[in-house]
Scaffold this motif. Structure first.
Motif, short mmCIF file in Angstrom:
data_model
loop_
_atom_site.label_atom_id
_atom_site.label_comp_id
_atom_site.label_asym_id
_atom_site.label_seq_id
_atom_site.Cartn_x
_atom_site.Cartn_y
_atom_site.Cartn_z
N MET A 1 0.82 -1.20 0.00
CA MET A 1 0.00 0.00 0.00
C MET A 1 0.86 1.26 0.00
N HIS A 3 3.71 1.23 -0.44
CA HIS A 3 4.74 1.06 -1.45
C HIS A 3 4.29 1.61 -2.79
N SER A 4 3.00 1.44 -3.05
CA SER A 4 2.50 1.99 -4.31
C SER A 4 2.71 3.49 -4.27
N LEU A 5 2.68 4.02 -3.04
CA LEU A 5 2.92 5.43 -2.84
C LEU A 5 4.34 5.81 -3.24
N THR B 4 -4.28 4.13 2.08
CA THR B 4 -3.63 4.57 0.84
C THR B 4 -4.32 5.79 0.28
N ILE B 7 -3.62 9.01 2.22
CA ILE B 7 -2.30 9.59 1.95
C ILE B 7 -2.30 10.32 0.61
N TRP B 8 -2.88 9.66 -0.39
CA TRP B 8 -2.91 10.30 -1.72
C TRP B 8 -3.80 11.54 -1.72
N ILE B 11 -1.62 14.36 -0.52
CA ILE B 11 -0.70 14.76 -1.58
C ILE B 11 -1.45 15.57 -2.64
N PHE B 140 -4.32 7.37 -8.23
CA PHE B 140 -4.08 6.35 -7.21
C PHE B 140 -5.27 6.23 -6.25
N ALA B 156 -3.84 -3.50 -3.30
CA ALA B 156 -3.71 -2.11 -3.75
C ALA B 156 -2.44 -1.89 -4.56
N PHE B 157 -1.39 -2.59 -4.19
CA PHE B 157 -0.13 -2.44 -4.91
C PHE B 157 -0.27 -2.86 -6.37
N GLY B 160 -2.67 -0.53 -8.26
CA GLY B 160 -2.00 0.75 -8.47
C GLY B 160 -0.97 0.67 -9.57
N ASN B 628 3.26 -9.37 1.89
CA ASN B 628 2.36 -8.87 0.85
C ASN B 628 3.06 -8.94 -0.51
N PHE B 630 4.21 -6.70 -2.50
CA PHE B 630 5.40 -5.87 -2.71
C PHE B 630 6.62 -6.52 -2.08
#
Lengths: 338, 736
Positions: A1, A3-5, B4, B7-8, B11, B140, B156-157, B160, B628, B630
């Protein structure tokens, strides 16, 4: 999560940057002459004016393609050098603008360019079309040296002649138009077809045949004489012939792009490039074209335009898209390789 | 999902409220916009521009970020929130893109009257940092919404990543390419016409088959196709021979062989062609010798199919080698052992076990060779003679005496269809079998050696070829030290001095003519290479490991930019990125982007080939242990992908340095590239300086590759780098 960031931010960071600053003393130049000549001119201009010249060299076809693609938001100010036809096309399409500088000191052929383009393109140099042969190879094969266009149709030259394809090369188109003006359209195509029997390759680029002749890859080439002089002066065994029937010529052009951001600087460049003292120095970088200013000195090696039988080349007619399209279509049908 | 998205959201808020929306004349990183204040008309953010400067069309940027925020704060039900996060950001993306295209640089492009009357008469400039951040944030949030609704296994990774790559490919491949392909449907008057398109695309000038029945020539489509098939097959076979020698024999000079196979890939264009002319041209060294001693007549055989074919084999065999070596190394010894235990001899083992397991590698190598050949521009230009191929025809349709963008676009479509065809055939041949051989289970780590006949065949093809490569390159080095290559062979250092002289008076001054373009080239390639590898391998990971809707189309779209000739890409990039909303021409960024998206397919192909061999159980084990996706990528897959990463990095680095046709239109006065400098010199007949420059580039790239190899190293598969000796494992025939 998260990480996608990270991934997203990494990619973002790399794309955030910005276009350049526009200083008042800046000039963006695209140059279609030889690299050395381009560098030389830019250095002279920067020394004299203190301007910051950003220059890139592109062949005239590439330069025209770029000017066209950038038409709605031009990044180039001046286009200097390169054969006149693409400059005339740009003028016809409204991609360039008149500079309004004084051209009374120039040769007639240079003024003529400005006349037919409403002042948008000014002639800066001229070069005549000619024939070159590799003297070593000619002697080895025991062939006669050609003197006229007509000689090139001689069957003894079969597979020994190289010339560019007029579809891709302005040089070869000048040759095609020269033949039409010399002999009339029907006879011109008959002669080109006869010469075609001896041609080993229609190259893409106009200067390639003379280079091939210099290296001995072909015996005879057709092209611009100043290119041949340059090759001969760097040591290749090339002999240059001005055809006895007369020959055509090109006029190198210079244009200011429509919507140029540094118009004043561009005008300064145009005035600078037409000055006799600047034009006289081109020989320092082995450019043997004939300068357009009457008061500029001509290099001794340059082909002497006065002694060559030049035809009265009709740039307005043969530079127009319509004539060009018709002649090239006919060339494809009757002469070109299929 | 919520974390997620939140956070986005922040930003995105920062992007919409604080960062300058438009591109800054002084550059973003100078931070001059900070001092101009975000309230000013130049450096304003979306919010301040919309409120105080009448740019009301930027308001949606703030609105949709805000709405997403409201959704995140107010909606408690998971499904509801997921749906909101799909709809709201999608609407935001849509409106921002629409306003970007509707209001151009000099005023509105559409709805002219209405918009001009309402404050948009002056137009707007290209988007900047603020716009980029807002768009990314919306994208995102959208993907986290999609994953939250249960798509993509709620990862989500993964979602995304898919969203990011789809967006990047759409913006930097589809958008520019569509700009030029539309030209194919335009008549000379600029109107759209389907009939004209069909007349052009089926024209006998493109498809003539006259060469089969008579002396006249075939159309460029058949020429290109034939050449590409021959080159694809030839490079794959040569690459396989090299890869087998490197992994399955005890050949002594393996290291040397590796270097020899790498060098052609790092050679700037035109150089191989020139060297071949000086060796085999009518006045070439070899031709002269043959003529003198064996009375072989001097001919111009080099100019045409055989010349291009030879040059392409020299240029592209290394690509096949790079793809195949990873694959050949990866074939599991335990399979080969099993085969031998079952009493197969070494030929049978190779034929029925090792070879089928190499299929994905072979198919990918062939596809790359095919595409490289069909899009190759430098070799046909120098050696083509009267053998017309599509790539050069396209170039001259754009820059020739009659510039006909319609013809260029039509030819580009033909070329693309050929590539699409090859792609489909390749998929069909590889099929749906499993090629996993790196499984995490133990094995002896020794590859079966080749049977003697096969080994001899490999040696007999690869070694003469390596020797030939060596000769060609000695010629090139030689050429850079002589006065006039081909004529005056007296020794000189003049070319190197002109290009790379340094003056030490008043500190170091780089006085050589080549330094400018040299530094630009190195900077741009160094930035582009890791990006290319990242995007390429990430795409490969998605293609091999993830299942999602539209995967086939996704895979093809990533191959698209590679298959289009550079000239077309170059022109389409100018058309697409010279005007708002994305203004990039004249910057170094456009060069970086064109390299990333043009070379990405190599990363993708290499990644797919290598990843197909990694057994899925490795991922599953990692996921079962609570990691996960990632972490799985980082800790399990990346370490096993060493060779593929190395290949992708190396290849994208050298391609960025050596590519020519794409950059010819994109180089600007401030960002000139080495290749465009070299081409200018070659056109000018100054081979000496062109080759000296090429030699310096070759040394530079070689150093970089060796460094990369040191840093990344080789993957450790718990297999020793040795080959099982004949007779070491003796299997007694039954009954003795």
């Amino acid at each position: 999560m998260k990480h996608s960031l990270k991934l997203g931010i990494a990619v973002l960071g790399l794309f955030v940057a910005a276009p350049q600053v526009a200083f008042t003393q800046e000039l963006n130049l695209v140059c279609s002459a030889e690299q050395d000549w381009c560098d030389f001119m830019v250095n002279l201009f920067e020394e004299e004016t203190g301007a910051d010249v950003a220059m890139v060299r592109k062949s005239s076809g590439e330069a025209l393609a770029q000017v066209r693609a950038e038409a709605s938001n031009p990044k180039i100010d001046v286009w200097w050098g390169g054969t006149g036809d693409p400059h005339l096309v740009a003028a016809e399409e409204g991609l360039t603008q008149a500079s309004g500088v004084d051209i009374s000191e120039l040769q007639d052929w240079a003024q003529n360019m400005a006349t037919i383009s409403d002042g948008k393109t000014i002639g800066i140099y001229a070069g005549a079309l000619g024939i070159a042969y590799n003297s070593e190879l000619l002697a080895e094969k025991g062939l006669e040296a050609p003197k006229c266009w007509a000689d090139l149709a001689d069957p003894s030259y079969v597979g020994e002649i190289q010339v560019a394809n007029p579809n891709s090369s302005g040089t070869a188109y000048t040759e095609l138009a020269t033949f039409v003006q010399l002999f009339g359209e029907d006879e011109a195509f008959a002669r080109l077809k006869a010469i075609g029997e001896n041609v080993n390759q229609y190259t893409k680029s106009g200067s390639a045949p003379s280079k091939a002749a210099g290296r001995g890859e072909t015996t005879i080439s057709i092209g611009f004489m100043h290119d041949m002089v340059k090759l001969a002066s760097s040591g290749f065994p090339l002999e240059i012939v001005a055809p006895c029937e007369g020959t055509g010529y090109e006029v190198g052009g210079m244009s200011i792009i429509e919507g140029a951001r540094n118009f004043d600087m561009a005008v300064k460049w145009v005035e600078f490039a037409l000055r006799p003292d600047i034009q006289s120095r081109s020989v320092e970088v082995k450019s043997f074209q004939v300068p357009s200013n009457k008061n500029a000195s001509v290099a001794p090696e340059s082909p002497d335009l006065a002694s060559i039988k030049l035809i009265d080349y009709d740039f307005a007619t043969y530079g127009s898209s319509e004539t060009r399209g018709r002649l090239l279509a006919r060339w494809d049908d009757e002469v070109g390789p299929n | 999902m919520k974390k997620t998205a939140t956070i986005w959201l922040f930003i995105g808020l920062a992007g919409a409220l604080l960062l300058p929306w438009y591109a800054q004349d002084s550059g973003f990183w100078t931070f001059e916009w900070l001092f101009g204040g975000f309230g000013s008309a130049e450096a304003g953010s979306a919010l301040t521009l919309a409120l105080f400067h009448g740019k009301w069309w930027l308001f949606p940027a703030v609105l949709f970020i805000g709405l997403s925020g409201l959704g995140l704060a107010a909606i408690k039900k998971h499904q509801m929130l997921a749906r909101t996060l799909i709809i709201v950001p999608a609407l935001g993306l849509f409106t921002i893109v629409v306003q970007g295209f509707v209001i151009g640089r000099i005023g509105p492009n559409y709805f002219v009257e209405f918009l001009s009357a309402n404050g948009a008469a002056d137009g707007q400039i290209g988007m900047g940092a603020g716009a980029l951040v807002v768009l990314a944030s919306l994208l995102f949030m959208l993907t986290s919404g999609i994953s939250g609704s249960g798509k993509g296994r709620g990862d989500a990774f993964i979602v995304g990543l898919i969203g990011l790559i789809v967006a990047l490919v759409a913006v930097f491949v589809f958008f520019p390419v569509s700009q030029i392909l539309v030209e194919a449907f335009k008549t000379s008057e600029g109107e759209l016409s389907l009939g004209g398109f069909f007349a052009r695309i089926f024209s006998p000038r493109i498809w003539s088959l006259a060469c089969v029945v008579s002396d006249s020539r075939c159309g460029p489509a058949w020429n290109s196709l034939f050449l590409a098939i021959m080159t694809g097959a030839g490079t794959t076979l040569l690459g396989l021979a090299f890869a087998l020698i490197a992994t399955r024999t005890n050949f002594r000079a393996k290291k040397l062989l590796r270097v020899l196979t790498i060098i052609p890939i790092i050679t700037p264009p035109f150089v191989i062609g020139l060297a071949l002319i000086l060796l085999f041209g009518r006045a070439g060294t070899v031709t002269e010798l043959l003529n003198e001693f064996f009375d072989v007549p001097k001919t111009r055989w080099l100019y045409g199919f055989w010349g291009i074919y030879l040059a392409q084999l020299l240029s592209f065999t290394p690509i096949a080698f790079l793809v195949l070596i990873g694959v050949v190394e990866g074939v599991s010894p335990s399979m080969e052992e099993a085969s031998q235990t079952l009493n197969a001899d070494r030929w049978q083992t190779f034929r029925w076990v090792s070879f089928p397991l190499m299929r994905p590698g072979l198919a990918n190598a062939f596809l790359l060779g095919f595409i490289e050949s069909i899009a190759d521009f430098g070799n046909p230009l120098v050696l083509g003679g009267n053998y017309n191929v599509l790539s050069t025809d396209i170039y001259f349709a754009i820059v020739g005496a009659v510039a006909d963008s319609g013809k260029a676009a039509t030819l580009a479509i033909v070329l693309l269809s050929l590539t699409l065809g090859a792609f489909v055939v390749q998929r069909f041949w590889v099929g749906k079998k499993s090629y996993a051989t790196v499984t995490g289970k133990g094995d002896s780590g020794q590859h079966a050696s080749l049977n003697p006949v096969l080994r001899t065949v490999c040696y007999a093809t690869a070694i003469p070829w390596a020797a030939f490569t060596a000769v060609v390159y000695s010629m090139i080095i030689f050429g850079s030290f002589v006065k006039l290559w081909g004529y005056d062979h007296s020794f000189t250092l003049e070319h190197y001095l002109r290009a790379f002289s340094i003056s030490f008076t008043n500190g170091i001054r780089w006085t050589g003519v080549a330094w400018d373009s040299y530094f630009t080239t190195l900077t741009i390639s160094t930035i582009a290479a890791p990006l290319t590898a990242l995007v390429g391998l990430a795409t490969a990971y998605l293609l091999v490991r993830q299942k999602f809707w539209g995967k086939g189309a996704f895979e093809f779209s990533t191959m698209l930019s590679f298959a289009i000739p550079g000239t077309v890409i170059g022109i389409s990039y100018i058309l697409a990125f010279n005007v708002p909303p994305i203004e990039l021409t004249g910057t170094g960024i456009i060069l970086i982007i064109v390299f990333v998206f043009r070379n990405m397919p190599v990363g993708v192909r290499g990644g797919i080939a290598a990843m197909s061999q990694l057994d899925k159980s490795l991922d599953e084990a990692s996921i079962t242990l609570g990691a996960n996706s990632f972490t799985t990528v980082r800790r399990v897959i990346v370490p096993l992908m060493g060779p593929a990463i190395l290949a992708a990095l190396t290849y994208s680095f050298v391609r960025a340095i050596t590519s020519v046709s794409a950059v010819i239109f994109l180089v600007s006065a401030k960002h000139n590239m080495a290749t465009s400098f070299i081409v200018g010199r070659v056109e000018n007949g100054e081979f000496g300086i062109a080759i000296a420059y090429s030699a310096v580039l070759i040394v530079t790239m070689l150093t970089a590759i060796l460094l990369l190899q040191l840093v990344i190293g080789r993957r450790r598969l718990r297999r020793e780098d040795r080959v099982q000796m004949h007779g070491k494992i003796k299997i007694n025939p039954a009954g003795t």
